[in-house]
Design a protein around this motif. Structure first.
Motif, mmCIF file in Angstrom:
data_model
loop_
_atom_site.group_PDB
_atom_site.id
_atom_site.type_symbol
_atom_site.label_atom_id
_atom_site.label_comp_id
_atom_site.label_asym_id
_atom_site.label_seq_id
_atom_site.Cartn_x
_atom_site.Cartn_y
_atom_site.Cartn_z
ATOM 1 N N THR A 1 -9.285 9.738 0.026
ATOM 2 C CA THR A 1 -8.253 9.090 0.764
ATOM 3 C C THR A 1 -8.297 9.233 2.294
ATOM 4 N N PRO A 2 -8.477 7.871 3.008
ATOM 5 C CA PRO A 2 -8.333 8.144 4.478
ATOM 6 C C PRO A 2 -7.391 8.802 4.938
ATOM 7 N N VAL A 3 -7.588 9.557 6.154
ATOM 8 C CA VAL A 3 -6.673 10.482 6.649
ATOM 9 C C VAL A 3 -6.464 10.200 8.436
ATOM 10 N N ILE A 4 -5.649 9.618 8.825
ATOM 11 C CA ILE A 4 -5.288 9.532 10.122
ATOM 12 C C ILE A 4 -4.543 10.806 10.819
ATOM 13 N N MET A 5 -5.102 11.538 11.815
ATOM 14 C CA MET A 5 -4.248 12.618 12.234
ATOM 15 C C MET A 5 -3.365 12.061 13.460
ATOM 16 N N VAL A 6 -2.195 12.391 13.317
ATOM 17 C CA VAL A 6 -1.146 11.878 14.301
ATOM 18 C C VAL A 6 -0.448 13.317 14.911
ATOM 19 N N THR A 7 -1.010 13.372 16.406
ATOM 20 C CA THR A 7 -0.443 14.495 17.065
ATOM 21 C C THR A 7 -0.420 14.343 18.515
ATOM 22 N N ALA A 8 0.307 15.164 19.123
ATOM 23 C CA ALA A 8 0.635 15.309 20.722
ATOM 24 C C ALA A 8 -0.634 16.014 21.308
ATOM 25 N N ARG A 9 -1.648 16.530 20.437
ATOM 26 C CA ARG A 9 -2.757 17.181 21.137
ATOM 27 C C ARG A 9 -3.805 16.068 21.330
ATOM 28 N N PRO B 1 -3.281 13.818 -9.047
ATOM 29 C CA PRO B 1 -4.728 14.210 -8.983
ATOM 30 C C PRO B 1 -5.246 13.045 -8.147
ATOM 31 N N GLU B 2 -6.593 13.489 -7.644
ATOM 32 C CA GLU B 2 -7.577 12.725 -6.931
ATOM 33 C C GLU B 2 -6.848 11.732 -6.293
ATOM 34 N N GLY B 3 -5.990 11.999 -5.272
ATOM 35 C CA GLY B 3 -5.377 10.958 -4.082
ATOM 36 C C GLY B 3 -4.096 10.184 -4.480
ATOM 37 N N ASN B 4 -3.997 10.409 -5.900
ATOM 38 C CA ASN B 4 -2.602 9.693 -6.525
ATOM 39 C C ASN B 4 -2.341 8.437 -6.227
ATOM 40 N N GLY B 5 -3.217 7.429 -5.600
ATOM 41 C CA GLY B 5 -3.154 6.233 -5.609
ATOM 42 C C GLY B 5 -2.709 5.765 -4.062
ATOM 43 N N PHE B 6 -2.801 7.083 -3.047
ATOM 44 C CA PHE B 6 -2.206 6.659 -1.877
ATOM 45 C C PHE B 6 -3.539 5.714 -0.886
ATOM 46 N N GLY B 7 -3.106 5.111 -0.327
ATOM 47 C CA GLY B 7 -4.078 4.372 0.535
ATOM 48 C C GLY B 7 -4.626 4.866 1.675
ATOM 49 N N VAL B 8 -3.678 5.599 2.476
ATOM 50 C CA VAL B 8 -3.869 6.592 3.875
ATOM 51 C C VAL B 8 -2.862 7.482 3.605
ATOM 52 N N MET C 1 0.888 -1.443 0.165
ATOM 53 C CA MET C 1 0.012 0.140 -0.023
ATOM 54 C C MET C 1 1.003 1.246 -0.032
ATOM 55 N N ARG C 2 0.459 2.292 -0.729
ATOM 56 C CA ARG C 2 1.067 3.417 -0.806
ATOM 57 C C ARG C 2 0.613 4.275 0.519
ATOM 58 N N LEU C 3 1.472 4.887 1.045
ATOM 59 C CA LEU C 3 1.138 5.853 2.258
ATOM 60 C C LEU C 3 2.092 7.065 2.359
ATOM 61 N N LEU C 4 1.070 8.078 2.419
ATOM 62 C CA LEU C 4 1.702 9.579 2.565
ATOM 63 C C LEU C 4 1.792 10.044 3.917
ATOM 64 N N LEU C 5 3.036 10.291 4.357
ATOM 65 C CA LEU C 5 3.406 10.750 5.611
ATOM 66 C C LEU C 5 3.764 12.251 5.694
ATOM 67 N N VAL C 6 2.910 12.812 6.298
ATOM 68 C CA VAL C 6 3.169 14.438 6.400
ATOM 69 C C VAL C 6 3.454 14.783 7.740
ATOM 70 N N GLU C 7 4.923 15.036 7.823
ATOM 71 C CA GLU C 7 5.443 15.201 9.120
ATOM 72 C C GLU C 7 6.847 16.124 8.879
ATOM 73 N N ASP C 8 6.705 17.422 9.554
ATOM 74 C CA ASP C 8 8.077 18.289 9.138
ATOM 75 C C ASP C 8 9.152 17.788 9.980
ATOM 76 N N ALA D 1 -7.198 -0.772 9.496
ATOM 77 C CA ALA D 1 -8.781 -0.628 9.799
ATOM 78 C C ALA D 1 -9.378 0.505 9.065
ATOM 79 N N VAL D 2 -8.701 1.701 8.831
ATOM 80 C CA VAL D 2 -9.413 2.734 8.116
ATOM 81 C C VAL D 2 -9.197 2.521 6.699
ATOM 82 N N SER D 3 -8.253 1.860 6.014
ATOM 83 C CA SER D 3 -7.974 1.548 4.811
ATOM 84 C C SER D 3 -9.225 0.484 4.236
ATOM 85 N N ARG D 4 -9.321 -0.428 5.178
ATOM 86 C CA ARG D 4 -10.557 -1.454 4.817
ATOM 87 C C ARG D 4 -11.861 -0.699 4.819
#
Length: 228
Positions: A74-82, A42-49, A1-8, A115-118
């Motif tokens: 595309t499913p989004v999981i927020m990962v944060t200290a909040r 375009p349109e999610g670019n094939g990412f699963g999560v 599965m392709r996954l996009l990790l957004v983390e600075d 779970a969210v990808s399913r």
């Protein structure tokens, strides 16, 4: 599965990317909200999560989530200290599919990704429909729970079918042993490890395709889609 990790934070991203790669994910790292939005065109670019950190340098993570939701499902999981309830509610209201608080257990994060990808998976053009999985000569009919290989019906037990269907919905993705036990047997890993091994061996024998289910040592199993 392709996954996009957004983390600075590059160090955090490198460590998490290494873990995800060991579990069969192909990770693309975006360091800002704008990089993330561009990667999803375009349109999610094939990412699963999408794993989305909220503390980004250019935009607020909630704002980025809202923009992602307008562009793709595309499913989004927020990962944060909040960790406060208000932040969680706001994240879900902005379109997140799940919310994970740092520090988190890696096993739990992987389970939530699966779970969210399913839950949000759309019909794939390689299948015969959302209720049918086609894997080379293997055809899995989910509503009737029937499995055929080259047209011949294979008699499987209930748990054998559930195990095969779970792995087949995400070919190439490594499922942890603990996750399989939880989802197929609805129990904890303790005392059931041998049961899983026996069912995997039985599936390989009945399907006459020993290479179909690959053992990933120290982690779990993944289904290797055969050629048509």
């Amino acid at each position: 599965m392709r996954l996009l990790l957004v983390e600075d934070d590059n160090h955090v991203a490198a460590a998490l990317s290494a873990v995800l790669a060991r579990h069969g994910f192909h990770v693309t790292h975006a360091r800002s909200g704008e990089e993330a939005l561009q990667a999803l065109v375009p349109e999610g670019n094939g990412f699963g999560v999408v794993l989305l950190d909220l503390g980004l340098p250019d935009q607020d993570g909630y704002e980025v989530c809202g923009k992602i939701r307008k562009r793709t499902s595309t499913p989004v999981i927020m990962v944060t200290a909040r960790s406060d309830v208000r932040s969680r509610i706001h994240g879900l209201n902005m379109g997140a599919d799940d919310y994970v608080v740092k520090p988190y257990d890696t096993g739990e994060l992987l389970a939530r990704i699966h779970a969210v990808s399913r839950r949000t998976a759309h019909e794939d053009p390689t299948t015969g429909g959302e209720d049918t999985l086609l894997l080379g000569p293997v055809r899995i009919e989910l509503p009737t729970r029937q499995v055929t290989v080259d047209g011949a019906v294979i008699q499987l037990t209930r748990k054998e079918f559930d195990l095969l269907a779970l792995l087949a919905q995400r070919p190439g993705v490594v499922f942890r042993r603990e996750q399989i036990i939880s989802e197929v047997w609805r129990t904890s890993w303790e005392g059931t490890g041998r049961t899983l091994e026996v069912h995997v061996a039985s599936l390989r024998a009945k399907l006459r395709m020993p290479a179909l289910i690959e053992t990933v040592r120290g982690v779990g199993y993944r289904l290797v889609a055969p050629a048509a």
